[in-house]
Design an enzyme around this catalytic site. Structure first.
Site, PDB file in Angstrom:
ATOM      1  N   ALA A  66      29.729  80.087  18.270  1.00 22.06           N
ATOM      2  CA  ALA A  66      30.601  81.234  18.518  1.00 22.06           C
ATOM      3  C   ALA A  66      31.772  80.783  19.388  1.00 22.06           C
ATOM      4  CB  ALA A  66      29.825  82.349  19.204  1.00 22.06           C
ATOM      5  N   GLY A 112      25.787  80.448  16.743  1.00 25.46           N
ATOM      6  CA  GLY A 112      26.075  81.438  15.716  1.00 25.46           C
ATOM      7  C   GLY A 112      26.195  80.853  14.325  1.00 25.46           C
ATOM      8  N   GLU A 115      22.705  80.585  13.129  1.00 24.80           N
ATOM      9  CA  GLU A 115      22.239  81.954  12.907  1.00 24.80           C
ATOM     10  C   GLU A 115      22.802  82.508  11.596  1.00 24.80           C
ATOM     11  OE1 GLU A 115      21.454  83.872  17.244  1.00 24.80           O
ATOM     12  OE2 GLU A 115      23.464  83.086  16.924  1.00 24.80           O
ATOM     13  N   GLU A 135      22.294  77.861  23.192  1.00 24.81           N
ATOM     14  CA  GLU A 135      22.733  78.950  24.066  1.00 24.81           C
ATOM     15  C   GLU A 135      22.192  78.884  25.488  1.00 24.81           C
ATOM     16  OE1 GLU A 135      23.321  80.628  19.900  1.00 24.81           O
ATOM     17  OE2 GLU A 135      21.935  79.282  20.930  1.00 24.81           O
TER      18      GLU A 135
END
Length: 260
Positions: A66, A112, A115, A135
């Site tokens: 991200a 992300g 994900e 993360e």
């Protein structure tokens, strides 16, 4: 439809969604997530599109994570809203899409990015790909479904290891743990994706959509997946695809599914 951060290519019944932010290693920012939502929604509504491939531009990254600069100063409430909106708009949306989506992981798939790959219906990877959820090294946890989908795919123990160490695994290790289905060279990656897509395209898109729904039901709280399967199985008998498929089988010819 024109986008700033992604490219969409269509060829017959196959569509490709390419995340196109190479200078940011295709990192997901708010605008890119919104564009991906619009692209997937449009392709899912396009009756001509039967399979979608999603990948990153270049040969370094699928999605390297991200865009941290967008949320580094968020409050508790803003952080929760970010995760909720992102899951609803993109990650859960892709997982429940009626059109099959294959993640073509052509490099780093981190945070992300992993994900997003896990939200797709299955994944293939190039041999230079690296995957992980880093993360906790930033003082946060995966917020786009990573803590839920990773254990489903690799098991609780391996998921805990990956999340707690914030480490990356190779494409081959990802394959060994069930995170990706195939590993190949960078040059052979897209041809393999297209070959797999061509196999999907031979079959009933209506039945495939029902199968996606039935498989996903097994992972939803309070939903009996067996009952979902029974209902979806029964509904198939009322489709034109069922009539064509069974007739073609009895007549010993190739089915020409109308997709209805």
């Amino acid at each position: 439809m024109n986008f700033d951060n992604i490219l969409v290519e269509k060829s017959a019944a196959l569509a490709k969604v390419i995340i196109n932010r190479p200078k940011k290693l295709n990192a997901l920012n708010k605008a890119t997530i919104e564009e991906l939502h619009l692209a997937f929604k449009s392709l899912d509504n396009d009756t001509n599109v039967k399979t979608i491939l999603v990948t990153g531009s270049g040969d370094k990254a699928f999605v390297a994570g991200a865009d941290i600069s967008e949320f580094s100063d968020f409050s508790i409430e803003e952080g929760g809203s970010l995760a909720k909106a992102g899951q609803e708009m993109l990650f859960d949306f892709v997982e429940n899409l009626a059109t099959p989506v294959i993640a073509v992981v052509n490099g780093f798939a981190l945070g992300g990015g992993l994900e997003l790959a896990m939200a797709c219906h299955f994944r293939i990877a190039s041999d230079n790909a690296k995957m992980g959820l880093p993360e906790v090294s930033l003082g946060v946890i995966p917020g786009y479904g990573g803590t839920q989908r990773l254990p489903q795919l690799v098991g609780k123990g391996k998921a805990m290891e990956m999340i707690m160490t914030a480490g990356m695994i190779s494409a081959e290790e990802a394959k060994q743990n069930g995170l990706v289905n195939y590993v190949t060279t960078q040059e052979e990656l897209m041809p393999l994706a297209e070959k797999l897509a061509s196999k999907i395209l031979r079959n009933s898109s209506v039945a495939i959509s029902a199968a996606i729904s039935a498989v996903n039901a097994n992972y939803k709280d309070g939903v009996n997946g067996f009952n979902t399967e029974i209902e979806a199985f029964g509904n198939c008998f009322g489709t034109e695809d069922f009539k064509e498929g069974t007739t073609a089988f009895l007549e010993k010819r190739k089915a020409n599914f109308p997709g209805k």
